[in-house]
Scaffold this active site. Structure first.
Site, PDB file in Angstrom:
ATOM      1  N   ASN A   1       0.870  -1.169   0.000  1.00 38.29           N
ATOM      2  CA  ASN A   1       0.000   0.000   0.000  1.00 38.29           C
ATOM      3  C   ASN A   1       0.911   1.224   0.000  1.00 38.29           C
ATOM      4  O   ASN A   1       1.512   1.549   1.013  1.00 38.29           O
ATOM      5  CB  ASN A   1      -0.894  -0.033   1.251  1.00 38.29           C
ATOM      6  CG  ASN A   1      -1.738   1.215   1.397  1.00 38.29           C
ATOM      7  OD1 ASN A   1      -1.783   2.057   0.497  1.00 38.29           O
ATOM      8  ND2 ASN A   1      -2.414   1.342   2.526  1.00 38.29           N
ATOM      9  N   TRP A   2       0.994   1.845  -1.161  1.00 39.25           N
ATOM     10  CA  TRP A   2       1.906   2.995  -1.286  1.00 39.25           C
ATOM     11  C   TRP A   2       1.372   4.258  -0.608  1.00 39.25           C
ATOM     12  O   TRP A   2       2.077   5.254  -0.500  1.00 39.25           O
ATOM     13  CB  TRP A   2       2.159   3.307  -2.769  1.00 39.25           C
ATOM     14  CG  TRP A   2       3.098   2.369  -3.455  1.00 39.25           C
ATOM     15  CD1 TRP A   2       3.720   1.278  -2.918  1.00 39.25           C
ATOM     16  CD2 TRP A   2       3.526   2.438  -4.822  1.00 39.25           C
ATOM     17  NE1 TRP A   2       4.505   0.673  -3.862  1.00 39.25           N
ATOM     18  CE2 TRP A   2       4.403   1.363  -5.041  1.00 39.25           C
ATOM     19  CE3 TRP A   2       3.244   3.310  -5.889  1.00 39.25           C
ATOM     20  CZ2 TRP A   2       5.009   1.133  -6.277  1.00 39.25           C
ATOM     21  CZ3 TRP A   2       3.841   3.088  -7.113  1.00 39.25           C
ATOM     22  CH2 TRP A   2       4.721   2.009  -7.306  1.00 39.25           C
ATOM     23  N   LYS A   3       0.102   4.233  -0.230  1.00 42.58           N
ATOM     24  CA  LYS A   3      -0.543   5.422   0.362  1.00 42.58           C
ATOM     25  C   LYS A   3      -0.328   6.631  -0.564  1.00 42.58           C
ATOM     26  O   LYS A   3      -0.295   6.452  -1.775  1.00 42.58           O
ATOM     27  CB  LYS A   3      -0.037   5.639   1.794  1.00 42.58           C
ATOM     28  CG  LYS A   3      -0.178   4.344   2.614  1.00 42.58           C
ATOM     29  CD  LYS A   3       0.011   4.509   4.084  1.00 42.58           C
ATOM     30  CE  LYS A   3      -0.142   3.140   4.747  1.00 42.58           C
ATOM     31  NZ  LYS A   3      -0.042   3.200   6.203  1.00 42.58           N
TER      32      LYS A   3
ATOM     33  N   GLY B   1       2.720   2.416  10.614  1.00 44.57           N
ATOM     34  CA  GLY B   1       3.634   3.536  10.417  1.00 44.57           C
ATOM     35  C   GLY B   1       4.390   3.947  11.664  1.00 44.57           C
ATOM     36  O   GLY B   1       5.000   5.016  11.699  1.00 44.57           O
TER      37      GLY B   1
ATOM     38  N   GLU C   1      -5.134  -4.966  10.646  1.00 47.43           N
ATOM     39  CA  GLU C   1      -4.122  -3.918  10.789  1.00 47.43           C
ATOM     40  C   GLU C   1      -4.399  -3.127  12.065  1.00 47.43           C
ATOM     41  O   GLU C   1      -5.220  -2.196  12.050  1.00 47.43           O
ATOM     42  CB  GLU C   1      -4.175  -2.965   9.583  1.00 47.43           C
ATOM     43  CG  GLU C   1      -3.790  -3.611   8.276  1.00 47.43           C
ATOM     44  CD  GLU C   1      -3.213  -2.593   7.303  1.00 47.43           C
ATOM     45  OE1 GLU C   1      -2.137  -2.848   6.769  1.00 47.43           O
ATOM     46  OE2 GLU C   1      -3.820  -1.518   7.125  1.00 47.43           O
TER      47      GLU C   1
ATOM     48  N   HIS D   1      -9.429   0.824   5.039  1.00 46.96           N
ATOM     49  CA  HIS D   1      -8.135   1.041   5.707  1.00 46.96           C
ATOM     50  C   HIS D   1      -8.358   1.979   6.896  1.00 46.96           C
ATOM     51  O   HIS D   1      -9.163   2.906   6.811  1.00 46.96           O
ATOM     52  CB  HIS D   1      -7.126   1.640   4.723  1.00 46.96           C
ATOM     53  CG  HIS D   1      -5.740   1.648   5.272  1.00 46.96           C
ATOM     54  ND1 HIS D   1      -5.308   2.610   6.161  1.00 46.96           N
ATOM     55  CD2 HIS D   1      -4.709   0.794   5.106  1.00 46.96           C
ATOM     56  CE1 HIS D   1      -4.056   2.343   6.501  1.00 46.96           C
ATOM     57  NE2 HIS D   1      -3.662   1.246   5.878  1.00 46.96           N
TER      58      HIS D   1
ATOM     59  N   SER E   1       3.804  -2.012  10.316  1.00 48.80           N
ATOM     60  CA  SER E   1       5.269  -2.005  10.534  1.00 48.80           C
ATOM     61  C   SER E   1       5.953  -3.313  10.129  1.00 48.80           C
ATOM     62  O   SER E   1       6.877  -3.788  10.811  1.00 48.80           O
ATOM     63  CB  SER E   1       5.595  -1.637  11.991  1.00 48.80           C
ATOM     64  OG  SER E   1       5.136  -0.318  12.252  1.00 48.80           O
TER      65      SER E   1
ATOM     66  N   GLY F   1       3.018  -1.011   4.230  1.00 46.86           N
ATOM     67  CA  GLY F   1       3.006   0.410   3.890  1.00 46.86           C
ATOM     68  C   GLY F   1       4.405   0.913   3.614  1.00 46.86           C
ATOM     69  O   GLY F   1       4.988   0.669   2.550  1.00 46.86           O
ATOM     70  N   GLY F   2       5.008   1.574   4.604  1.00 49.44           N
ATOM     71  CA  GLY F   2       6.302   2.244   4.449  1.00 49.44           C
ATOM     72  C   GLY F   2       7.376   1.421   3.755  1.00 49.44           C
ATOM     73  O   GLY F   2       8.022   1.904   2.817  1.00 49.44           O
TER      74      GLY F   2
ATOM     75  N   GLU G   1      -6.741   4.413   7.992  1.00 48.31           N
ATOM     76  CA  GLU G   1      -6.554   5.844   7.705  1.00 48.31           C
ATOM     77  C   GLU G   1      -7.828   6.423   7.088  1.00 48.31           C
ATOM     78  O   GLU G   1      -8.165   7.583   7.308  1.00 48.31           O
ATOM     79  CB  GLU G   1      -5.330   6.042   6.792  1.00 48.31           C
ATOM     80  CG  GLU G   1      -4.043   5.866   7.575  1.00 48.31           C
ATOM     81  CD  GLU G   1      -2.860   5.380   6.777  1.00 48.31           C
ATOM     82  OE1 GLU G   1      -2.886   5.422   5.540  1.00 48.31           O
ATOM     83  OE2 GLU G   1      -1.888   4.938   7.417  1.00 48.31           O
TER      84      GLU G   1
HETATM   85  P1  13P Z   1       3.197   0.454   7.619  1.00 47.76           P
HETATM   86  O1  13P Z   1       3.754  -0.815   6.987  1.00 47.76           O
HETATM   87  O2  13P Z   1       3.869   1.692   7.131  1.00 47.76           O
HETATM   88  O3  13P Z   1       3.097   0.335   9.088  1.00 47.76           O
HETATM   89  O4  13P Z   1       1.687   0.594   7.072  1.00 47.76           O
HETATM   90  C1  13P Z   1       0.850  -0.506   7.133  1.00 47.76           C
HETATM   91  C2  13P Z   1      -0.382  -0.196   6.374  1.00 47.76           C
HETATM   92  O5  13P Z   1      -1.130   0.686   6.724  1.00 47.76           O
HETATM   93  C3  13P Z   1      -0.637  -0.973   5.156  1.00 47.76           C
HETATM   94  O6  13P Z   1      -1.917  -0.749   4.668  1.00 47.76           O
END
Ligand code: 13P
Length: 252
Positions: free
Chosen positions: A9-11, A173, A167, A97, A212, A233-234, A99
């Site tokens: 997930n590149w956000k 993050g 999640e 998600h 993470s 994510g990151g 967020e």
């Molecule tokens: P991180 O891997 O940056 O913690 O993010 C996880 C995430 O929200 C994937 O959708």
């Protein structure tokens, strides 16, 4: 045996030129992985989906969206429909998600309608659930998971193809992942809920952990019996790290 899933997930990151160089590097780093070994899904920002599809070409990488609207079409300025996403060539869509739930105040009802829209347009929803730190500290984790999951499953036909993701919000993050055994417990609980609703299909549904994940911790999560993959994510923003996550995860 459930096929393993590695989803990125590149956000709100990357540009068209960065997408191009990312794929060049990522496909190079992963050329030894047999296409049948796992499902690899990259979810870029919507505007980059066509570019990502061109770059993924006929590789083993499938493309997904990070969000869609819950209606088929209409006067929703700035929104993107499931039909548009499918038409662009994407095959998956992240729904719910944390967020989106927190920053954009999406309710479980909206998330359910998004998942339904995705399915009606032949996109596989990656449906996310997870508790906040406050809820965790109040020992409400299982209750929150249950409420979010049941709300979504109620609107979905059991024969549909969906992927679930656990999640925990506090692990996203932050660099602080859940303990693999706690993630296993939460995900086994999700599978139990699916079993109560859909019977033995619970053995087939794939449930991911996200929060993470990095090359150094993925193997411990993938070794857990109910964890079928990861949503990253990151660490997925670096082509080499994401490739390493897949390679390490497949060893488990
Ligand atoms: P991180 O891997 O940056 O913690 O993010 C996880 C995430 O929200 C994937 O959708």
């Amino acid at each position: 045996m459930r096929k393993k899933v590695f989803a990125a997930n590149w956000k709100m990151n990357m540009t068209a030129s960065e997408t191009k160089s990312y794929f060049r590097r990522f496909l190079n780093e992963t050329e030894d992985i047999p296409a049948s070994a796992c499902d690899v899904i990259i979810c870029p920002p919507a505007i980059l989906i066509p570019q990502a599809i061109t770059q993924a070409d006929d590789s083993f990488v499938a493309i997904g969206a990070q969000n869609i609207h819950w209606e088929e079409e209409g006067a929703y300025t700035g929104e993107i429909s499931a039909r548009m996403v499918r038409d662009s060539g994407a095959e998956y869509c992240i729904c719910g998600h944390s967020e989106r739930r927190q920053i954009f105040e999406e309710s479980s009802e909206m998330v359910t309608h998004k998942a339904i829209q995705a399915l009606e347009n032949k996109l596989t929803p990656i449906l996310c659930v997870g508790e906040t730190l406050f809820q965790r500290d109040n020992e409400e984790t299982l209750e929150v998971i249950s409420e979010q999951l049941l709300a979504s499953l109620a609107g979905i036909d059991e024969t549909e193809d969906i992927i679930l993701a656990y999640e925990p919000v506090w692990a996203i993050g932050t660099g602080v992942s859940a303990e693999p055994r706690d993630a296993q417990e939460a995900i086994a609980y999700m599978r139990k809920i699916v079993r109560e609703q859909w019977g033995d299909l619970a053995d087939e549904i794939r449930i991911l952990y996200g929060g993470s994940i990095k090359p150094s911790n993925v193997e411990a999560f993938m070794a857990c019996p109910d964890i079928d993959g990861v949503l990253v994510g990151g660490a997925s923003l670096d082509a080499r790290d994401f490739a390493e996550i897949i390679q390490s995860g497949l060893k488990a």
